[in-house]
Design a protein around this motif. Structure first.
Motif, PDB file in Angstrom:
ATOM      1  N   ASN A 115      33.915  24.171  32.840  1.00 31.17           N
ATOM      2  CA  ASN A 115      32.663  23.773  33.467  1.00 31.17           C
ATOM      3  C   ASN A 115      31.979  24.948  34.147  1.00 31.17           C
ATOM      4  N   CYS A 116      30.798  24.676  34.701  1.00 33.89           N
ATOM      5  CA  CYS A 116      30.000  25.684  35.405  1.00 33.89           C
ATOM      6  C   CYS A 116      29.843  25.268  36.862  1.00 33.89           C
ATOM      7  N   ILE A 117      30.107  26.199  37.770  1.00 36.04           N
ATOM      8  CA  ILE A 117      30.086  25.938  39.209  1.00 36.04           C
ATOM      9  C   ILE A 117      28.929  26.690  39.868  1.00 36.04           C
ATOM     10  N   VAL A 118      28.113  25.964  40.644  1.00 34.51           N
ATOM     11  CA  VAL A 118      26.994  26.558  41.382  1.00 34.51           C
ATOM     12  C   VAL A 118      27.432  26.803  42.828  1.00 34.51           C
ATOM     13  N   ARG A 119      27.098  27.965  43.352  1.00 35.12           N
ATOM     14  CA  ARG A 119      27.427  28.254  44.755  1.00 35.12           C
ATOM     15  C   ARG A 119      26.794  27.218  45.676  1.00 35.12           C
ATOM     16  N   GLY A 123      21.798  25.854  46.829  1.00 34.87           N
ATOM     17  CA  GLY A 123      20.941  24.676  46.941  1.00 34.87           C
ATOM     18  C   GLY A 123      20.452  24.152  45.608  1.00 34.87           C
ATOM     19  N   ILE A 124      21.162  24.477  44.537  1.00 32.96           N
ATOM     20  CA  ILE A 124      20.757  24.049  43.205  1.00 32.96           C
ATOM     21  C   ILE A 124      21.691  22.943  42.721  1.00 32.96           C
ATOM     22  N   THR A 125      21.104  21.853  42.245  1.00 36.19           N
ATOM     23  CA  THR A 125      21.852  20.738  41.682  1.00 36.19           C
ATOM     24  C   THR A 125      21.263  20.396  40.315  1.00 36.19           C
ATOM     25  N   LYS A 126      21.809  19.364  39.687  1.00 37.04           N
ATOM     26  CA  LYS A 126      21.257  18.942  38.396  1.00 37.04           C
ATOM     27  C   LYS A 126      19.824  18.442  38.538  1.00 37.04           C
ATOM     28  N   ASP A 127      19.447  18.022  39.746  1.00 39.82           N
ATOM     29  CA  ASP A 127      18.108  17.477  39.957  1.00 39.82           C
ATOM     30  C   ASP A 127      17.032  18.563  40.039  1.00 39.82           C
ATOM     31  N   GLY A 199      31.784  26.339  45.363  1.00 37.53           N
ATOM     32  CA  GLY A 199      30.671  25.499  44.955  1.00 37.53           C
ATOM     33  C   GLY A 199      31.096  24.246  44.233  1.00 37.53           C
ATOM     34  N   LYS A 200      30.138  23.646  43.556  1.00 40.69           N
ATOM     35  CA  LYS A 200      30.361  22.379  42.858  1.00 40.69           C
ATOM     36  C   LYS A 200      29.795  22.471  41.435  1.00 40.69           C
ATOM     37  N   PRO A 201      30.263  21.616  40.535  1.00 36.97           N
ATOM     38  CA  PRO A 201      29.757  21.646  39.153  1.00 36.97           C
ATOM     39  C   PRO A 201      28.267  21.295  39.093  1.00 36.97           C
ATOM     40  N   LEU A 202      27.560  21.960  38.199  1.00 32.57           N
ATOM     41  CA  LEU A 202      26.158  21.600  37.959  1.00 32.57           C
ATOM     42  C   LEU A 202      26.098  20.173  37.423  1.00 32.57           C
TER      43      LEU A 202
END
Length: 328
Positions: A115-119, A123-127, A199-202
């Motif tokens: 998977n891909c993780i965003v820091r 402040g970036i999410t799938k939305d 971070g968390k997954p996109l």
């Protein structure tokens, strides 16, 4: 060795002329199935208890391999008739270079492990994923992870041509993410675990699978075996289906047997298999899987590998190498 060099080595190792043939089939009083040690799967209860032998009416020899490319070579030589949980990339390389293989089932899925993780501080999410445009993203180039990233960006309305994709193998991507050199990093295994600290997954693996962005290993057979013994292919998949469902119904009972078969201790087996999924035959035949999604992904991964220099050329279509009709 760079990832690109590894892909080139795989392609070279799997290069088989289109006219290559498997030696004449045995009387089929026994078959050999390729599998991996330290890779626990639900069907290993049936493997250990001899259920495959009993239901198929032949002696089933289970032979451990070190990688999927070795499986391909053994199948081309005629030493192996079925490969269980073969990696997707070795299959793509094999059939692209003439190996007479057919994908007949999905062995195991593990979307959460690739998977891909965003820091968190991005402040970036799938939305609001379009904010990735103009920013650096680390990913290995020319493999399934890269392909999944492109499909995810497309699904979220992000133009990948406007994202600065930086070639990094997962361990390096994890370091870059930790330092803030990249806003998102893609990877698998231990490196992905380290990425999650920052971070968390996109998109979660479940969210990706819901839209047909899948990570999985496969069940493959040789063309000759499938043509001459379709009943054995069907019975193998039927036993696998029943073993998968039995595991889901009572995993605690199955785990000690699976641990023994996979050569792992009980806790390591439990931890690893918890991240695996075993799709039903009905799911495998659905649109997101062998009803079209897998065929599309095979072509997509092949094209990505060619663009990255890991394979000379892709075929126009991979439809003929995926056949869900043996599934129960």
């Amino acid at each position: 060795m760079s990832f690109k060099s590894k892909l080139a080595a795989i392609a070279a190792g799997a290069m088989i002329s289109a006219s290559a043939s498997i030696p004449a089939a045995l009387a089929m009083d026994e078959i050999t199935v390729a599998y991996f040690l330290e890779w626990p799967t639900a069907n290993q209860v049936a493997q250990m208890k001899g259920t495959y032998d009993e239901e198929m009416g032949v002696k089933v020899n289970w032979r451990a391999f070190g990688n999927g490319n070795e499986m391909t070579q053994a199948m081309v030589s005629g030493d192996v008739q079925i490969a269980y949980s073969q990696g997707f990339v070795p299959f793509v390389v094999g059939v692209s270079t003439g190996a007479p293989l057919k994908l007949v089932g999905i062995a195991v899925t593990y979307a959460e492990n690739d998977n891909c993780i965003v820091r968190d501080d991005a402040g970036i999410t799938k939305d609001n994923a379009k904010e990735l445009e103009g920013k650096k993203v680390a990913t290995p180039i020319g493999n399934v992870t890269h392909y999944k990233l492109l499909k995810t960006l497309d699904h979220l309305g992000v133009d990948p041509n406007n994202v600065n994709l930086v070639q990094m193998n997962p361990p390096d991507g994890a370091v870059a993410l930790a330092r803030g050199d990249v806003v998102m990093a893609c990877g698998f295994g231990g490196a992905l675990t380290r990425m999650r600290e920052y971070g968390k997954p996109l998109m979660t693996g479940a969210e990706q699978e819901a839209v047909g962005i899948n990570t999985f290993d496969i069940i493959t057979v040789t063309d000759e075996f499938a043509t001459e013994h379709p009943d054995l292919v069907e019975k193998f998949l039927d036993v696998t289906e029943k073993a998968n469902e039995a595991y889901k119904a009572n995993p605690d009972e199955a785990l000690p047997v699976i641990a023994q078969a996979s050569g792992m201790d009980a806790q390591a087996t439990k931890d690893m298999i918890a991240n695996f999924g075993f799709p039903t035959a009905a799911d495998q035949k659905s649109k997101n899987w062998m009803g079209g999604g897998v065929q599309e992904m095979t072509k997509g991964v092949a094209d990505v590998m060619v663009a990255a220099g890991g394979m000379d050329e892709a075929l126009d279509s991979y439809e003929q190498f995926v056949d869900p009709n043996y599934l129960p």
